[in-house]
Design a protein around this motif. Sequence first.
Motif, PDB file in Angstrom:
ATOM      1  N   THR A 152       5.967   4.674   1.886  1.00 23.18           N
ATOM      2  CA  THR A 152       5.616   6.049   2.227  1.00 23.18           C
ATOM      3  C   THR A 152       6.629   6.973   1.558  1.00 23.18           C
ATOM      4  OG1 THR A 152       7.028   6.221   4.208  1.00 23.18           O
ATOM      5  CG2 THR A 152       4.821   5.241   4.491  1.00 23.18           C
ATOM      6  N   ASN A 153       6.317   8.250   1.564  1.00 21.77           N
ATOM      7  CA  ASN A 153       7.253   9.271   1.098  1.00 21.77           C
ATOM      8  C   ASN A 153       6.898  10.560   1.810  1.00 21.77           C
ATOM      9  OD1 ASN A 153       5.234  10.751  -0.388  1.00 21.77           O
ATOM     10  ND2 ASN A 153       5.427   9.259  -2.028  1.00 21.77           N
ATOM     11  N   PRO A 154       7.739  11.605   1.744  1.00 20.35           N
ATOM     12  CA  PRO A 154       7.471  12.832   2.500  1.00 20.35           C
ATOM     13  C   PRO A 154       6.108  13.448   2.214  1.00 20.35           C
ATOM     14  CG  PRO A 154       9.736  12.810   1.716  1.00 20.35           C
ATOM     15  CD  PRO A 154       9.054  11.621   1.087  1.00 20.35           C
ATOM     16  N   ALA A 165       6.790  -1.437  -8.841  1.00 21.83           N
ATOM     17  CA  ALA A 165       6.060  -0.467  -9.665  1.00 21.83           C
ATOM     18  C   ALA A 165       5.336   0.537  -8.766  1.00 21.83           C
ATOM     19  CB  ALA A 165       5.077  -1.171 -10.580  1.00 21.83           C
ATOM     20  N   ALA A 166       5.637   1.824  -8.967  1.00 25.72           N
ATOM     21  CA  ALA A 166       5.073   2.877  -8.118  1.00 25.72           C
ATOM     22  C   ALA A 166       4.385   3.923  -8.972  1.00 25.72           C
ATOM     23  CB  ALA A 166       6.188   3.526  -7.285  1.00 25.72           C
ATOM     24  N   SER A 167       3.768   4.906  -8.288  1.00 25.51           N
ATOM     25  CA  SER A 167       2.999   5.920  -9.005  1.00 25.51           C
ATOM     26  C   SER A 167       1.914   5.245  -9.843  1.00 25.51           C
ATOM     27  CB  SER A 167       3.922   6.760  -9.892  1.00 25.51           C
ATOM     28  OG  SER A 167       3.253   7.893 -10.414  1.00 25.51           O
ATOM     29  N   ILE A 168       1.231   4.288  -9.178  1.00 25.81           N
ATOM     30  CA  ILE A 168       0.152   3.522  -9.807  1.00 25.81           C
ATOM     31  C   ILE A 168      -1.120   4.351  -9.670  1.00 25.81           C
ATOM     32  CG2 ILE A 168      -1.256   1.424  -9.616  1.00 25.81           C
ATOM     33  CD1 ILE A 168       1.533   0.887 -10.736  1.00 25.81           C
ATOM     34  N   ARG A 169      -1.848   4.524 -10.743  1.00 26.10           N
ATOM     35  CA  ARG A 169      -2.982   5.445 -10.731  1.00 26.10           C
ATOM     36  C   ARG A 169      -4.353   4.780 -10.854  1.00 26.10           C
ATOM     37  NH1 ARG A 169      -0.463  10.264 -12.440  1.00 26.10           N
ATOM     38  NH2 ARG A 169       1.296  10.568 -11.004  1.00 26.10           N
ATOM     39  N   ASN A 170      -4.400   3.525 -11.330  1.00 30.92           N
ATOM     40  CA  ASN A 170      -5.699   2.871 -11.541  1.00 30.92           C
ATOM     41  C   ASN A 170      -5.511   1.365 -11.582  1.00 30.92           C
ATOM     42  OD1 ASN A 170      -5.051   2.107 -14.387  1.00 30.92           O
ATOM     43  ND2 ASN A 170      -4.908   4.349 -14.551  1.00 30.92           N
ATOM     44  N   PRO A 197      10.245   2.419 -10.081  1.00 27.72           N
ATOM     45  CA  PRO A 197       9.947   3.237 -11.273  1.00 27.72           C
ATOM     46  C   PRO A 197       8.570   3.870 -11.134  1.00 27.72           C
ATOM     47  CG  PRO A 197      10.502   0.950 -11.848  1.00 27.72           C
ATOM     48  CD  PRO A 197      10.187   0.974 -10.390  1.00 27.72           C
ATOM     49  N   PHE A 198       8.458   5.165 -11.389  1.00 27.45           N
ATOM     50  CA  PHE A 198       7.200   5.893 -11.211  1.00 27.45           C
ATOM     51  C   PHE A 198       6.402   5.875 -12.521  1.00 27.45           C
ATOM     52  CE2 PHE A 198       7.736   8.912  -7.353  1.00 27.45           C
ATOM     53  CZ  PHE A 198       8.364   7.905  -6.624  1.00 27.45           C
ATOM     54  N   VAL A 199       5.525   4.874 -12.628  1.00 25.28           N
ATOM     55  CA  VAL A 199       4.772   4.672 -13.866  1.00 25.28           C
ATOM     56  C   VAL A 199       3.890   5.870 -14.206  1.00 25.28           C
ATOM     57  CG1 VAL A 199       3.019   3.243 -14.974  1.00 25.28           C
ATOM     58  CG2 VAL A 199       4.799   2.168 -13.572  1.00 25.28           C
ATOM     59  N   GLY A 200       3.083   6.316 -13.244  1.00 32.09           N
ATOM     60  CA  GLY A 200       2.127   7.396 -13.495  1.00 32.09           C
ATOM     61  C   GLY A 200       2.794   8.689 -13.929  1.00 32.09           C
ATOM     62  N   ARG A 201       3.923   9.018 -13.277  1.00 31.52           N
ATOM     63  CA  ARG A 201       4.582  10.274 -13.617  1.00 31.52           C
ATOM     64  C   ARG A 201       5.256  10.200 -14.988  1.00 31.52           C
ATOM     65  NH1 ARG A 201       7.096  12.743  -7.934  1.00 31.52           N
ATOM     66  NH2 ARG A 201       5.359  12.076  -6.611  1.00 31.52           N
ATOM     67  N   LEU A 202       5.729   9.005 -15.357  1.00 29.89           N
ATOM     68  CA  LEU A 202       6.262   8.833 -16.715  1.00 29.89           C
ATOM     69  C   LEU A 202       5.152   9.044 -17.741  1.00 29.89           C
ATOM     70  CD1 LEU A 202       8.605   5.798 -16.104  1.00 29.89           C
ATOM     71  CD2 LEU A 202       9.306   7.918 -17.257  1.00 29.89           C
ATOM     72  N   MET A 234       0.858  -1.193   0.000  1.00 29.10           N
ATOM     73  CA  MET A 234       0.000   0.000   0.000  1.00 29.10           C
ATOM     74  C   MET A 234       0.883   1.228   0.000  1.00 29.10           C
ATOM     75  SD  MET A 234      -3.214  -0.903   2.493  1.00 29.10           S
ATOM     76  CE  MET A 234      -4.206   0.501   1.919  1.00 29.10           C
ATOM     77  N   ASP A 235       0.511   2.201  -0.818  1.00 34.62           N
ATOM     78  CA  ASP A 235       1.290   3.429  -0.969  1.00 34.62           C
ATOM     79  C   ASP A 235       0.565   4.549  -0.245  1.00 34.62           C
ATOM     80  OD1 ASP A 235       2.290   5.634  -3.650  1.00 34.62           O
ATOM     81  OD2 ASP A 235       3.489   4.876  -1.971  1.00 34.62           O
ATOM     82  N   THR A 236       0.767   4.619   1.065  1.00 29.76           N
ATOM     83  CA  THR A 236       0.063   5.588   1.893  1.00 29.76           C
ATOM     84  C   THR A 236       0.705   5.643   3.275  1.00 29.76           C
ATOM     85  OG1 THR A 236      -2.104   6.185   2.832  1.00 29.76           O
ATOM     86  CG2 THR A 236      -1.583   3.836   2.710  1.00 29.76           C
ATOM     87  N   VAL A 250      14.868   1.588   3.772  1.00 30.62           N
ATOM     88  CA  VAL A 250      15.077   3.022   3.603  1.00 30.62           C
ATOM     89  C   VAL A 250      14.936   3.407   2.131  1.00 30.62           C
ATOM     90  CG1 VAL A 250      16.549   3.247   5.641  1.00 30.62           C
ATOM     91  CG2 VAL A 250      17.578   2.815   3.424  1.00 30.62           C
ATOM     92  N   LYS A 251      14.171   4.460   1.888  1.00 32.78           N
ATOM     93  CA  LYS A 251      14.000   4.962   0.527  1.00 32.78           C
ATOM     94  C   LYS A 251      15.054   6.031   0.269  1.00 32.78           C
ATOM     95  CE  LYS A 251       9.374   4.886  -1.543  1.00 32.78           C
ATOM     96  NZ  LYS A 251       8.181   5.721  -1.810  1.00 32.78           N
ATOM     97  N   ILE A 252      15.823   5.850  -0.799  1.00 28.38           N
ATOM     98  CA  ILE A 252      16.835   6.838  -1.178  1.00 28.38           C
ATOM     99  C   ILE A 252      16.585   7.240  -2.627  1.00 28.38           C
ATOM    100  CG2 ILE A 252      19.288   7.251  -1.608  1.00 28.38           C
ATOM    101  CD1 ILE A 252      19.932   5.408   0.737  1.00 28.38           C
TER     102      ILE A 252
HETATM  103  O1  G3P Z   1       5.568   5.727  -4.077  1.00 27.26           O
HETATM  104  C1  G3P Z   1       5.624   6.811  -4.981  1.00 27.26           C
HETATM  105  C2  G3P Z   1       4.242   7.330  -5.200  1.00 27.26           C
HETATM  106  O2  G3P Z   1       3.677   7.715  -3.966  1.00 27.26           O
HETATM  107  C3  G3P Z   1       4.199   8.500  -6.161  1.00 27.26           C
HETATM  108  O3  G3P Z   1       2.910   8.528  -6.680  1.00 27.26           O
HETATM  109  O4  G3P Z   1       0.947   9.568  -7.806  1.00 27.26           O
HETATM  110  O5  G3P Z   1       2.621  11.011  -6.518  1.00 27.26           O
HETATM  111  O6  G3P Z   1       3.265   9.943  -8.702  1.00 27.26           O
HETATM  112  P1  G3P Z   1       2.410   9.823  -7.452  1.00 27.26           P
END
Ligand code: G3P
Length: 215
Positions: free
Chosen positions: A27-29, A162-167, A128-133, A5-7, A82-84
């Motif tokens: 998680t991220n900042p 795989a991250a930045s998953i949108r759907n 890899p940030f799929v959504g942002r790509l 889970m990305d939250t 740790v995320k770097i």
């Molecule tokens: O784990 C990275 C993710 O939180 C970034 O997602 O939608 O901000 O690109 P997003």
Amino acid sequence: MRIFMDTANIDEIRRGAALGVVDGVTTNPTLVAKEGVQYRDRIMEICEVVDGPISAECISTEYDALVEEARRVAAWHPNVVVKIPMGEVGLQAIKTVSAEGIRVNTTLVFSANQALLAAKAGAAFVSPFVGRLNDAGHDGMEVIREIVAVFDTFNLPTQVLAASIRNPRDVTEAALAGSHVATLPPAVLFSMIQHPLTDKGIEIFLNDAKKYTPV
Ligand code: G3P
């Protein structure tokens, strides 16, 4: 495929964990800032709910500070990864702390070359940030496929996350691409459960079940 889970929302994490299908949390900042909590406090709460890799992001930009921060964050809990962020300093720090046994999730990865370098530095995961790509007009899932192919070719142990998953479609495509892990916003995870034909089928069954004595 493992599902994270990305939250940083503890209620959503508890709800997801109750499904029995959540293998970890990232998680991220930005996600932590939304919750208005201290990073370490929230990570410790998450570690009590999900028994798996829990990613917590380091923000130092200088090598010595980043290495020290990674060591400090890794010591919070045995399940902490740790995320770097990817970069020259990031790679130097990944090399150092990975050699000490600290698991690293290399984040903000946008190319197979970046992923290859992170894997060679010893990262446990690359994100890899799929959504942002896709937002930038690239084919995010193709980058996933390329990284999986490179890692498989050279038997690299680093896992593709795989991250930045949108759907929900991104989840299916990440699985088909061979990603080891996908990290999902809560809304994506819970929407995966639903399908209109399932809802319609349940409605029909319940109506027809009224025609016989309950079991
Ligand atoms: O784990 C990275 C993710 O939180 C970034 O997602 O939608 O901000 O690109 P997003």
